[in-house]
Write an enzyme that holds these catalytic residues in place. Sequence first.
Site, PDB file in Angstrom:
ATOM      1  N   ASN A  13      39.610  88.901  -4.394  1.00 11.47           N
ATOM      2  CA  ASN A  13      40.975  89.179  -3.951  1.00 11.47           C
ATOM      3  C   ASN A  13      41.043  88.815  -2.475  1.00 11.47           C
ATOM      4  O   ASN A  13      40.586  89.572  -1.615  1.00 11.47           O
ATOM      5  CB  ASN A  13      41.312  90.652  -4.174  1.00 11.47           C
ATOM      6  CG  ASN A  13      42.737  91.010  -3.766  1.00 11.47           C
ATOM      7  OD1 ASN A  13      43.454  90.194  -3.192  1.00 11.47           O
ATOM      8  ND2 ASN A  13      43.147  92.221  -4.044  1.00 11.47           N
ATOM      9  N   ARG A  98      42.938  87.383  -7.963  1.00 16.53           N
ATOM     10  CA  ARG A  98      44.303  87.871  -7.822  1.00 16.53           C
ATOM     11  C   ARG A  98      45.109  86.802  -7.098  1.00 16.53           C
ATOM     12  O   ARG A  98      44.743  86.346  -6.015  1.00 16.53           O
ATOM     13  CB  ARG A  98      44.335  89.166  -7.007  1.00 16.53           C
ATOM     14  CG  ARG A  98      45.754  89.650  -6.703  1.00 16.53           C
ATOM     15  CD  ARG A  98      45.713  90.887  -5.838  1.00 16.53           C
ATOM     16  NE  ARG A  98      47.049  91.344  -5.466  1.00 16.53           N
ATOM     17  CZ  ARG A  98      47.491  91.477  -4.216  1.00 16.53           C
ATOM     18  NH1 ARG A  98      46.687  91.178  -3.209  1.00 16.53           N
ATOM     19  NH2 ARG A  98      48.710  91.896  -3.964  1.00 16.53           N
ATOM     20  N   HIS A 186      52.884  93.677  -7.507  1.00 20.45           N
ATOM     21  CA  HIS A 186      51.969  94.763  -7.896  1.00 20.45           C
ATOM     22  C   HIS A 186      51.834  94.874  -9.411  1.00 20.45           C
ATOM     23  O   HIS A 186      51.482  95.929  -9.946  1.00 20.45           O
ATOM     24  CB  HIS A 186      52.433  96.112  -7.318  1.00 20.45           C
ATOM     25  CG  HIS A 186      52.397  96.188  -5.827  1.00 20.45           C
ATOM     26  ND1 HIS A 186      53.441  96.685  -5.082  1.00 20.45           N
ATOM     27  CD2 HIS A 186      51.445  95.793  -4.944  1.00 20.45           C
ATOM     28  CE1 HIS A 186      53.140  96.620  -3.798  1.00 20.45           C
ATOM     29  NE2 HIS A 186      51.934  96.071  -3.694  1.00 20.45           N
ATOM     30  N   ARG A 246      56.159  96.456   6.595  1.00 15.58           N
ATOM     31  CA  ARG A 246      57.285  95.678   6.068  1.00 15.58           C
ATOM     32  C   ARG A 246      58.518  96.560   5.927  1.00 15.58           C
ATOM     33  O   ARG A 246      58.433  97.734   5.594  1.00 15.58           O
ATOM     34  CB  ARG A 246      56.919  95.057   4.723  1.00 15.58           C
ATOM     35  CG  ARG A 246      56.007  93.861   4.833  1.00 15.58           C
ATOM     36  CD  ARG A 246      55.504  93.407   3.479  1.00 15.58           C
ATOM     37  NE  ARG A 246      54.202  93.982   3.152  1.00 15.58           N
ATOM     38  CZ  ARG A 246      53.609  93.877   1.976  1.00 15.58           C
ATOM     39  NH1 ARG A 246      54.206  93.240   0.984  1.00 15.58           N
ATOM     40  NH2 ARG A 246      52.423  94.413   1.767  1.00 15.58           N
ATOM     41  N   GLU A 384      43.096  97.366 -10.001  1.00 16.43           N
ATOM     42  CA  GLU A 384      43.524  95.988 -10.220  1.00 16.43           C
ATOM     43  C   GLU A 384      42.336  95.075 -10.506  1.00 16.43           C
ATOM     44  O   GLU A 384      42.445  94.131 -11.303  1.00 16.43           O
ATOM     45  CB  GLU A 384      44.283  95.495  -8.987  1.00 16.43           C
ATOM     46  CG  GLU A 384      45.592  96.233  -8.750  1.00 16.43           C
ATOM     47  CD  GLU A 384      46.098  96.086  -7.332  1.00 16.43           C
ATOM     48  OE1 GLU A 384      47.190  95.523  -7.154  1.00 16.43           O
ATOM     49  OE2 GLU A 384      45.401  96.549  -6.408  1.00 16.43           O
TER      50      GLU A 384
END
Length: 404
Positions: A13, A98, A186, A246, A384
Amino acid sequence: MSPDMNGIVLVLNAGSSSLKFAAFAATPAGPEARYAGQVEGIGAAPHFVAKDACGERLADRRWEGAEAPANHAAALAVIIDWLETALQGAPVIALGHRVVHGGPDFAAPVLIDLHVMAELQDLVPLAPLHQPHNLAGIAAAAKHFRGVPQVACFDTAFHRSQAREAQAFALPRRFFDQGILRYGFHGLSYEYISRALAAEDPALGAGRLVVAHLGNGASLCAIEGGRSRASTMGFTALDGVPMGTRCGQIDPGVLLHMLGTMGMTLPEVTKLLYSESGLKGLSGISQDVREIEAAGIEAAEQALEHFAFRVRREIGALAASIGGIDALVFTAGIGENARALRARICRGLEFLGIALDPARNEANAGDISAAGAPVRVLVRRTDEERMIAEHTLHLVAAPRGPAA
């Protein structure tokens, strides 16, 4: 010919300044975790950490000067060098990656070839702060593991089950046809949580869930029958609730005002929205909830209350999109650990049937809902990397024509 299934599936990732990894043993029952870690601070102050499946730290190294890994390829070399000893000769049979953006066409994991790489490169403008690093990780792995199959797993794929009305912006139709739509992100986390709940409680897994993936990046998703129906993130990973740095949802007129009347440049606005806003911008302290909660100043309190308000509002909206809610699930760094913030979020959601047991919430129990509450409130750890390993193992083990 299918690869030897007695080897290792390596999950990578790649972030802007980090490269996370997880090594899984391929077994008939599925992937079994062996090691995980990361090189963070690539290009600045690199730091390598590796742990075993029980979380015991096995390696911890920092560099200074010219010896420090300066890019993702060098970081991968560090990881591989450590794994060669740790794995004791077990071969890497597949790599899973990913990839943040799969665009409108990649609705499932895919084996990577030159054609796929070209298509993913074309999607860089849709995720300029994420996609280039994902692709750099793939390119670096291809050089180290020549001939080993690589699989791309997309953060956007899980949301491709959404209806057109959930994906479209109210723009002329030609923009939707050009790929300007709400992709959602996500997805690997939501897929893992949905599958895990279905295995744990089939009735709940088939029901109506609102999952709150709250971390440095944050979003929420409405899931019905194991399928994504609506999500808070849109065309980019900027939309929805506020995040660590963000901004989340913002009136596009504000951006027009910044670019026009205020004379800000596009790079300045981009930096503001991605790196200087969210909890960090609101609090003026940090993007870390722990530091904000400990600050004890008005700006910190306002930042936390704003975050809770926006998440709470989205929970109500997502529940409406699927006609009700059977369970609210908190996951990711903030969702799994920030007890006080979870309580803030749930305060005022009694009309939906949501109520917390303060003691269970403080103890970080798996089920933190009050006794007799109509809606279950759960805390679950997402994984994940395991989701990527499962997809990768499934793809590389699938028959692909006659044996060589």
